[in-house]
Design a protein around this motif. Structure first.
Motif, PDB file in Angstrom:
ATOM      1  N   UNK A 282       0.873  -1.173   0.000  1.00  0.00           N
ATOM      2  CA  UNK A 282       0.000   0.000   0.000  1.00  0.00           C
ATOM      3  C   UNK A 282       0.912   1.226   0.000  1.00  0.00           C
ATOM      4  N   UNK A 283       1.232   1.711  -1.182  1.00  0.00           N
ATOM      5  CA  UNK A 283       2.193   2.796  -1.350  1.00  0.00           C
ATOM      6  C   UNK A 283       3.520   2.403  -0.710  1.00  0.00           C
ATOM      7  N   UNK A 284       3.966   3.128   0.328  1.00  0.00           N
ATOM      8  CA  UNK A 284       5.236   2.814   0.986  1.00  0.00           C
ATOM      9  C   UNK A 284       5.095   1.791   2.105  1.00  0.00           C
ATOM     10  N   UNK A 285       3.888   1.405   2.443  1.00  0.00           N
ATOM     11  CA  UNK A 285       3.647   0.401   3.477  1.00  0.00           C
ATOM     12  C   UNK A 285       3.355  -0.943   2.817  1.00  0.00           C
ATOM     13  N   UNK A 286       3.495  -2.001   3.580  1.00  0.00           N
ATOM     14  CA  UNK A 286       3.070  -3.306   3.087  1.00  0.00           C
ATOM     15  C   UNK A 286       2.479  -4.111   4.234  1.00  0.00           C
ATOM     16  N   UNK A 287       1.624  -5.045   3.859  1.00  0.00           N
ATOM     17  CA  UNK A 287       0.937  -5.894   4.832  1.00  0.00           C
ATOM     18  C   UNK A 287       1.292  -7.350   4.567  1.00  0.00           C
ATOM     19  N   UNK A 288       1.290  -8.130   5.635  1.00  0.00           N
ATOM     20  CA  UNK A 288       1.627  -9.551   5.540  1.00  0.00           C
ATOM     21  C   UNK A 288       0.611 -10.360   6.326  1.00  0.00           C
ATOM     22  N   UNK A 289       0.328 -11.558   5.842  1.00  0.00           N
ATOM     23  CA  UNK A 289      -0.610 -12.441   6.516  1.00  0.00           C
ATOM     24  C   UNK A 289      -0.010 -13.813   6.730  1.00  0.00           C
ATOM     25  N   UNK A 290      -0.346 -14.444   7.843  1.00  0.00           N
ATOM     26  CA  UNK A 290       0.285 -15.708   8.219  1.00  0.00           C
ATOM     27  C   UNK A 290      -0.720 -16.835   8.318  1.00  0.00           C
TER      28      UNK A 290
ATOM     29  N   UNK B  49      -1.424 -18.477  10.843  1.00  0.00           N
ATOM     30  CA  UNK B  49      -2.174 -18.392  12.091  1.00  0.00           C
ATOM     31  C   UNK B  49      -3.281 -17.355  12.033  1.00  0.00           C
ATOM     32  N   UNK B  50      -3.435 -16.667  10.899  1.00  0.00           N
ATOM     33  CA  UNK B  50      -4.515 -15.702  10.752  1.00  0.00           C
ATOM     34  C   UNK B  50      -4.169 -14.296  11.170  1.00  0.00           C
ATOM     35  N   UNK B  51      -2.889 -13.995  11.379  1.00  0.00           N
ATOM     36  CA  UNK B  51      -2.480 -12.665  11.817  1.00  0.00           C
ATOM     37  C   UNK B  51      -2.095 -11.812  10.618  1.00  0.00           C
ATOM     38  N   UNK B  52      -2.548 -10.576  10.636  1.00  0.00           N
ATOM     39  CA  UNK B  52      -2.220  -9.598   9.599  1.00  0.00           C
ATOM     40  C   UNK B  52      -1.380  -8.499  10.250  1.00  0.00           C
ATOM     41  N   UNK B  53      -0.184  -8.284   9.722  1.00  0.00           N
ATOM     42  CA  UNK B  53       0.712  -7.249  10.230  1.00  0.00           C
ATOM     43  C   UNK B  53       0.914  -6.187   9.163  1.00  0.00           C
ATOM     44  N   UNK B  54       0.913  -4.924   9.593  1.00  0.00           N
ATOM     45  CA  UNK B  54       1.164  -3.798   8.703  1.00  0.00           C
ATOM     46  C   UNK B  54       2.528  -3.200   9.047  1.00  0.00           C
ATOM     47  N   UNK B  55       3.351  -2.986   8.020  1.00  0.00           N
ATOM     48  CA  UNK B  55       4.735  -2.576   8.231  1.00  0.00           C
ATOM     49  C   UNK B  55       5.037  -1.271   7.490  1.00  0.00           C
ATOM     50  N   UNK B  56       5.831  -0.456   8.131  1.00  0.00           N
ATOM     51  CA  UNK B  56       6.429   0.708   7.479  1.00  0.00           C
ATOM     52  C   UNK B  56       7.938   0.496   7.498  1.00  0.00           C
ATOM     53  N   UNK B  57       8.539   0.059   6.396  1.00  0.00           N
ATOM     54  CA  UNK B  57       9.973  -0.262   6.413  1.00  0.00           C
ATOM     55  C   UNK B  57      10.872   0.930   6.652  1.00  0.00           C
ATOM     56  N   UNK B  58      10.339   2.155   6.602  1.00  0.00           N
ATOM     57  CA  UNK B  58      11.153   3.341   6.853  1.00  0.00           C
ATOM     58  C   UNK B  58      11.335   3.600   8.345  1.00  0.00           C
ATOM     59  N   UNK B  59      10.491   3.009   9.184  1.00  0.00           N
ATOM     60  CA  UNK B  59      10.539   3.245  10.621  1.00  0.00           C
ATOM     61  C   UNK B  59      11.466   2.250  11.306  1.00  0.00           C
ATOM     62  N   UNK B  60      12.149   2.669  12.398  1.00  0.00           N
ATOM     63  CA  UNK B  60      12.995   1.721  13.136  1.00  0.00           C
ATOM     64  C   UNK B  60      12.203   0.518  13.638  1.00  0.00           C
ATOM     65  N   UNK B  61      11.015   0.761  14.210  1.00  0.00           N
ATOM     66  CA  UNK B  61      10.119  -0.324  14.603  1.00  0.00           C
ATOM     67  C   UNK B  61       9.067  -0.437  13.512  1.00  0.00           C
ATOM     68  N   UNK B  62       9.246  -1.409  12.622  1.00  0.00           N
ATOM     69  CA  UNK B  62       8.473  -1.435  11.380  1.00  0.00           C
ATOM     70  C   UNK B  62       7.011  -1.800  11.579  1.00  0.00           C
ATOM     71  N   UNK B  63       6.681  -2.541  12.631  1.00  0.00           N
ATOM     72  CA  UNK B  63       5.298  -2.972  12.843  1.00  0.00           C
ATOM     73  C   UNK B  63       4.471  -1.792  13.330  1.00  0.00           C
ATOM     74  N   UNK B  64       3.540  -1.327  12.507  1.00  0.00           N
ATOM     75  CA  UNK B  64       2.756  -0.128  12.832  1.00  0.00           C
ATOM     76  C   UNK B  64       1.281  -0.436  13.040  1.00  0.00           C
ATOM     77  N   UNK B  65       0.855  -1.650  12.803  1.00  0.00           N
ATOM     78  CA  UNK B  65      -0.538  -2.022  13.016  1.00  0.00           C
ATOM     79  C   UNK B  65      -0.720  -3.503  12.808  1.00  0.00           C
ATOM     80  N   UNK B  66      -1.833  -4.030  13.329  1.00  0.00           N
ATOM     81  CA  UNK B  66      -2.084  -5.472  13.208  1.00  0.00           C
ATOM     82  C   UNK B  66      -3.555  -5.756  13.370  1.00  0.00           C
ATOM     83  N   UNK B  67      -3.961  -6.874  12.843  1.00  0.00           N
ATOM     84  CA  UNK B  67      -5.319  -7.395  12.998  1.00  0.00           C
ATOM     85  C   UNK B  67      -5.217  -8.907  13.038  1.00  0.00           C
TER      86      UNK B  67
END
Length: 492
Positions: free
Chosen positions: A298-306, A308-326
Motif C-alpha cells: 500500500x504505497x510505501x507500506x506493506x501488509x503480511x498475513x500468516x 495463524x490468521x495474523x495480519x501485520x502492517x509494516x512501514x519499512x522506513x521506521x525503526x520499529x516497522x510494525x505499525x498495526x495489526x489485525x
C-alpha cells in the motif's frame, strides 16, 4: 579430568587451557606427597574460579555464530516480534511453550494488551527445534546476488512434462518461441524445484516487466521484455549458522508498486526486503511466528498475513516497522489492497472473505465478511470497478464469483468445473484470468460485462495445476507457473 569451557573470551580461555596443561604436567612430575597435596589444593581453587566465572556470565552458544552482515544504522528489530518459532515439531525434552503464550503471534490490538512477553534487545532468540539460542545477527545473514550466465540454445525435452529433470536451469527454454496461436503458449520455460503448494504465492510481475519467481530458497528475476534471465539471489549463511533451506524457504513474494523493492516472506516467519535496483538486502523483519502466506503493498507500506490468521502492517522506513495489526480466527491464504488503497481484502482457509478499512492503526474489525464453501486463495480486486472483488473456489466449490464489497453480496458466479488456484485481472484488456487445477489444468480468460462473465479463451499446456499467474504491465501477456515445474507465456 576434562573441563568444558562455556563462556568468556576465546583468547582468555586459550590462556587458561595452556596454564592448566602446564600445571598438570608439573603435577605429574612431582614426587613428594606434600607437594602433590599443595598442587591439588591449588588446582581445586583454579577450577572453582573457572566455574564461578562461567556461572556469572551468560552461556555461549554451543556453535559460535559469526556476526556476518551488520545492521544498518538506526535499524532495530520490533520488540513485539523478538521470538521466532520453527514450523517443525518440538523435541520431546523441550517445554511445550517457550516465550509466547500458546505459540500465538504478537498482535497490536486497539485497547488490548500484548499477548507476548517483550524481549530485551540483547536477549537471544530461542529456537526450540534447534535447542540453541540464535542472536539477531544470525537473522541478518545477508543475501547474495548472482548475475545470470548467458546460455545459448534450446534445452531438448523428451517425454512428458513429468520427465522434466530438476537439473535444468531456471527459465531455460523448453521449446522454441512460436507465433501466438489461440490456446497455445508462446514460450515454455523450466521452473525446477517450484513448490507444489496451493497456498503459496511465488510469482509476481513488476510495473517494469520484471518477473520474480521463487524456487526453494532462491528468487530468480527474468526480464519479460528482453526474455532473458537477469540473475538470482538467495541467502548465504556462514559456517556455523542454520541450514539455508530451513531458515529461508520462501512461501510468498510481492513487488512494490514502483517496482524498486521486492518483499519476500518465508516459512520461518521472516520478511525480507530486497532493493532490486542496487541488488542488496535492505531489511529483515522477524514479523510472524508461522508461514508468511501472502503479502501486499500500500504505497510505501506493506501488509503480511500468516497461517495463524495474523495480519501485520509494516512501514519499512521506521525503526520499529510494525505499525498495526489485525487477527482473524482462521488461517490466512490471500491478502490484497484495493487499487485505490481504500480497503484490504483477506481470504481464509475456512472460506471467509473479509474486507478491512484503510485505518491500519485504528479499528481491528472487518467492515464486511462474505462466505464461500472453500478456501479463498484465488482473489483479486477489479481495477476499473474498485468496489468489486473476484474469488475462486477450490476442489469442493469450483465457482468463480464477483462480489460487491459495499453490500457484501455476490453479483455473479460461474461454475468452472475445475479447481481455481490463481486469479488476476487484466486492467487494459478488461478481462479476468484464472488458473485451474483438476481436472483440466488450464488457464481461462474471461470477459466481464457487468454483471455477466463469459469465457473467451481456454489455454492448455500444463500437465498439473496452474498455481500462479502474473500479467505484464500492458496486459498483453500472461505468465503461468504450474506444479509441473514449467512456466508458460501466453499472448492475450
Amino acid at each position: 579430568m576434562r573441563l568444558k569451557f562455556t563462556g568468556g573470551d576465546s583468547n582468555e580461555w586459550d590462556n587458561m587451557r595452556r596454564m592448566l596443561r602446564d600445571f598438570v604436567g608439573k603435577r605429574r612430575h612431582c614426587s613428594f606427597k606434600g607437594q602433590n597435596d599443595a598442587h591439588h589444593a591449588s588446582y581445586k581453587r583454579f577450577r572453582r574460579r573457572i566455574i564461578q566465572r562461567s556461572s556469572s556470565e551468560g552461556p555461549a552458544a554451543s556453535t559460535p555464530l559469526s556476526t556476518g552482515r551488520q545492521c544498518e544504522p538506526g535499524f532495530e528489530f520490533d520488540a513485539v516480534c523478538q521470538r521466532l518459532e520453527l514450523d517443525s515439531p518440538q523435541r520431546p525434552h523441550e517445554p511445550a511453550q517457550r516465550g509466547l503464550e500458546g505459540n500465538k503471534e504478537a498482535t497490536l490490538g486497539g485497547g488490548g494488551s500484548h499477548r507476548s512477553a517483550v524481549t530485551p534487545p540483547n536477549t537471544p532468540l530461542i529456537i526450540p527445534a534447534r535447542g540453541r539460542p540464535v542472536t539477531e545477527n544470525a537473522l541478518e545473514q545477508g543475501w547474495v546476488w548472482t548475475a545470470a550466465l548467458q546460455r545459448h540454445g534450446i534445452a531438448q525435452q523428451t517425454g512428458s512434462d513429468d520427465d522434466i529433470r530438476s537439473d535444468l536451469q531456471p527459465f531455460a527454454p523448453l521449446n522454441k518461441a512460436s507465433v501466438s496461436l489461440q490456446g497455445k503458449s508462446v514460450l515454455k520455460l523450466a521452473a525446477p524445484s517450484l513448490l507444489n503448494d496451493y497456498y503459496s504465492n511465488l510469482l509476481d510481475c513488476s510495473c517494469n516487466g520484471m518477473i520474480a519467481l521463487a524456487l526453494g530458497s532462491s528468487v530468480y528475476l527474468w526480464n519479460s521484455e528482453t526474455r532473458a534471465l537477469v540473475g538470482h539471489f538467495d541467502p548465504s549463511p556462514q559456517p556455523g549458522r542454520l541450514c539455508r533451506q530451513t531458515l529461508s524457504s520462501i512461501s510468498s513474494l510481492c513487488w512494490s508498486r514502483d517496482g524498486r523493492a521486492l518483499c519476500i516472506g518465508t516459512r520461518r516467519g521472516e520478511i525480507w526486503l530486497w532493493d532490486v535496483e542496487h541488488k542488496q538486502n535492505m531489511r529483515c523483519l522477524p514479523s510472524h511466528l508461522s508461514v508468511v502466506r501472502a503479502l501486499s503493498w500500500k504505497q510505501q507500506l506493506f501488509s503480511s498475513g500468516s497461517v495463524l490468521g495474523h495480519i501485520h502492517h509494516h512501514d519499512p522506513r521506521a525503526p520499529a516497522a510494525l505499525v498495526g495489526a489485525a487477527v482473524q480466527q482462521e488461517g490466512l491464504c490471500s491478502l490484497q489492497w484495493s487499487p485505490g488503497n481504500e480497503w484490504l481484502g483477506s481470504g481464509s482457509t475456512d472460506g471467509l472473505l473479509r474486507i478491512w478499512d484503510s485505518d491500519i492503526a485504528g479499528s481491528h474489525q472487518p467492515i464486511t465478511t462474505m462466505k464461500q464453501p472453500s478456501a479463498v486463495k484465488a482473489m483479486g480486486w477489479c481495477p476499473w470497478q474498485r468496489k468489486m472483488i473476484a474469488t475462486g473456489g477450490g476442489c469442493k466449490d469450483r465457482e468463480l464469483r464477483v462480489w460487491d464489497t459495499r453490500s457484501g453480496t455476490c453479483v455473479t458466479s460461474v461454475d468452472t468445473n475445475s479447481q481455481i488456484c490463481s486469479l488476476r485481472w487484466a486492467d487494459k484488456k478488461r478481462r479476468l484470468v484464472t488458473g485451474h487445477g483438476l481436472p483440466h489444468h488450464h488457464v481461462i480468460c474471461w470477459d466481464w460485462e457487468f454483471p455477466s462473465l463469459s469465457s473467451s479463451y481456454h489455454l492448455t499446456g500444463h500437465s498439473h495445476r496452474v498455481l500462479h499467474l502474473a500479467l505484464n504491465p500492458d496486459g498483453t501477456q500472461i505468465f503461468s507457473a504450474g506444479a509441473d515445474q514449467c512456466v508458460h507465456i501466453w499472448d492475450m
